[in-house]
Design an enzyme around this catalytic site. Structure first.
Site, short mmCIF file in Angstrom:
data_model
loop_
_atom_site.label_atom_id
_atom_site.label_comp_id
_atom_site.label_asym_id
_atom_site.label_seq_id
_atom_site.Cartn_x
_atom_site.Cartn_y
_atom_site.Cartn_z
N LEU A 94 0.87 -1.12 -0.14
CA LEU A 94 0.04 0.00 -0.02
C LEU A 94 1.21 1.07 0.04
CD1 LEU A 94 -2.75 -0.83 2.76
CD2 LEU A 94 -2.73 -0.97 0.32
N ASP A 95 0.59 2.14 -0.60
CA ASP A 95 1.10 3.53 -0.64
C ASP A 95 1.39 4.00 0.85
OD1 ASP A 95 1.59 3.27 -3.48
OD2 ASP A 95 -0.23 4.81 -3.65
N ARG A 96 2.31 4.85 0.92
CA ARG A 96 2.49 5.31 2.46
C ARG A 96 1.24 5.94 3.04
NH1 ARG A 96 6.62 10.20 3.01
NH2 ARG A 96 4.95 11.09 1.89
N THR B 204 -1.66 5.65 2.05
CA THR B 204 -2.99 4.67 1.80
C THR B 204 -3.02 4.09 3.28
OG1 THR B 204 -2.89 4.83 -0.52
CG2 THR B 204 -4.18 3.33 0.66
N ARG C 112 -5.24 5.93 -8.14
CA ARG C 112 -5.07 7.42 -7.99
C ARG C 112 -5.09 8.06 -9.44
NH1 ARG C 112 0.11 7.61 -4.17
NH2 ARG C 112 0.02 9.97 -4.47
#
Length: 307
Positions: A144-146, A148, A246
């Site tokens: 997961l993105d930082r 998110t 995104r």
């Protein structure tokens, strides 16, 4: 001749004190323990729970009425209580000897980067599994993105990682996110597809075909709630590409709030409003259907309620 005494390591003593049992019938935890230890008094069995000496699928519990199912793993530490994992940015949702599912807070990296090595979900959880046995390891399945938040999982054996990554589309049955996006979408539900490429600045962008070497990506969306400024959207991944959601929200003209990289013009929550809310997969060993869901963040809901 007297044999020299061998001193056991802390990890060896810990393992010796723990016994593992596989559940053979659906029941509640206390009832099942009472059937397992028929020669013990009810008080002594309840004492194991009271003192956190029982773990179901590696999750310590003191509750009598926790449901257990065929195939679940019960561990009992007859020496002392299990240590509880506690971290402000990570919550363990499920754990067994093969997989680990967590709820990650926003602002925490999944894995290390050139700049950040230690303060990552991977490193924190690696240290946790090594507490039981220093030889234990953790393997990344997805990220997961930082910024998110939400559900993600790791493998606890390299063979599990290889099996799941090789058969990802067949084994991962459902991954859903919720996001707050700018404005009101024209359609209540629909889908976005494109081929995703990445430029030298690490920004992902859409192309209409494979000519630039992009990877196919498909995102399905459904509006859950909206006001004149924002929309709360559920997003279902048909593919799992980097920054897919995104980019696709930007392509629709409704960037996720707080996502300056992909076109957002506001940040009322002080974070990227993207949360991994649902994860469903086939267990790589037991073949059970594993389903996990977390609530929509309250801040997301408040934002779309406000006029």
């Amino acid at each position: 001749m007297r044999q020299p005494h061998k001193h056991k390591s802390r990890a060896e003593r810990f393992r010796d004190s723990i016994k593992t049992y596989r559940v053979q019938a659906d029941d509640t935890l206390l009832n099942y323990l009472l059937t397992m230890f028929k020669d013990q008094s009810r008080t002594s069995v309840k004492s194991l729970l009271t003192h956190r000496q029982v773990a179901v699928n590696n999750s310590p519990t003191t509750k009598y009425d926790v449901p257990v199912h065929i195939g679940d793993e019960i561990k009992i530490n007859f020496l002392k209580g299990f240590k509880e994992f506690n971290h402000s940015r990570l919550r363990i949702v499920y754990e067994d000897e093969f997989v680990l599912v967590v709820d990650k807070g926003y602002g925490l990296l999944s894995v290390s980067t050139d700049r950040v090595k230690t303060k990552t979900a991977y490193r924190i959880l690696s240290d946790y599994v090594k507490e039981t046995d220093p030889s234990n390891r953790l393997f990344v399945l997805h990220r997961l993105d930082r910024d998110t938040s939400g559900l993600m999982m790791f493998a606890k054996k390299q063979g599990i990682q290889e099996t799941m990554q090789r058969s990802w589309n067949e084994m991962v049955l459902d991954r859903r996110y919720v996001a707050v996006v700018e404005g009101q979408l024209e359609k209540e539900e629909g889908e976005v597809s494109s081929y995703l490429c990445e430029n030298s600045a690490f920004e992902v962008y859409s192309t209409p075909d494979e000519s630039e070497g992009g990877q196919y990506a498909l995102t399905r969306y459904k509006v859950l709630q909206a006001n004149k400024n924002f929309s709360l959207v559920e997003l279902k991944l048909a593919t799992g590409r980097k920054n897919q959601i995104r980019v696709h929200m930007k392509d629709l003209g409704h960037s996720i709030i707080g996502d300056r990289k992909y076109g957002s013009r506001c940040n009322p929550l002080g974070r990227l409003a993207l949360h991994a809310s649902r994860l469903r997969f086939v267990h790589p060993i037991t073949r059970r259907d594993m389903f996990f869901e977390t609530p929509i963040p309250a801040s997301f809901q408040r934002l779309v309620r406000e006029k």
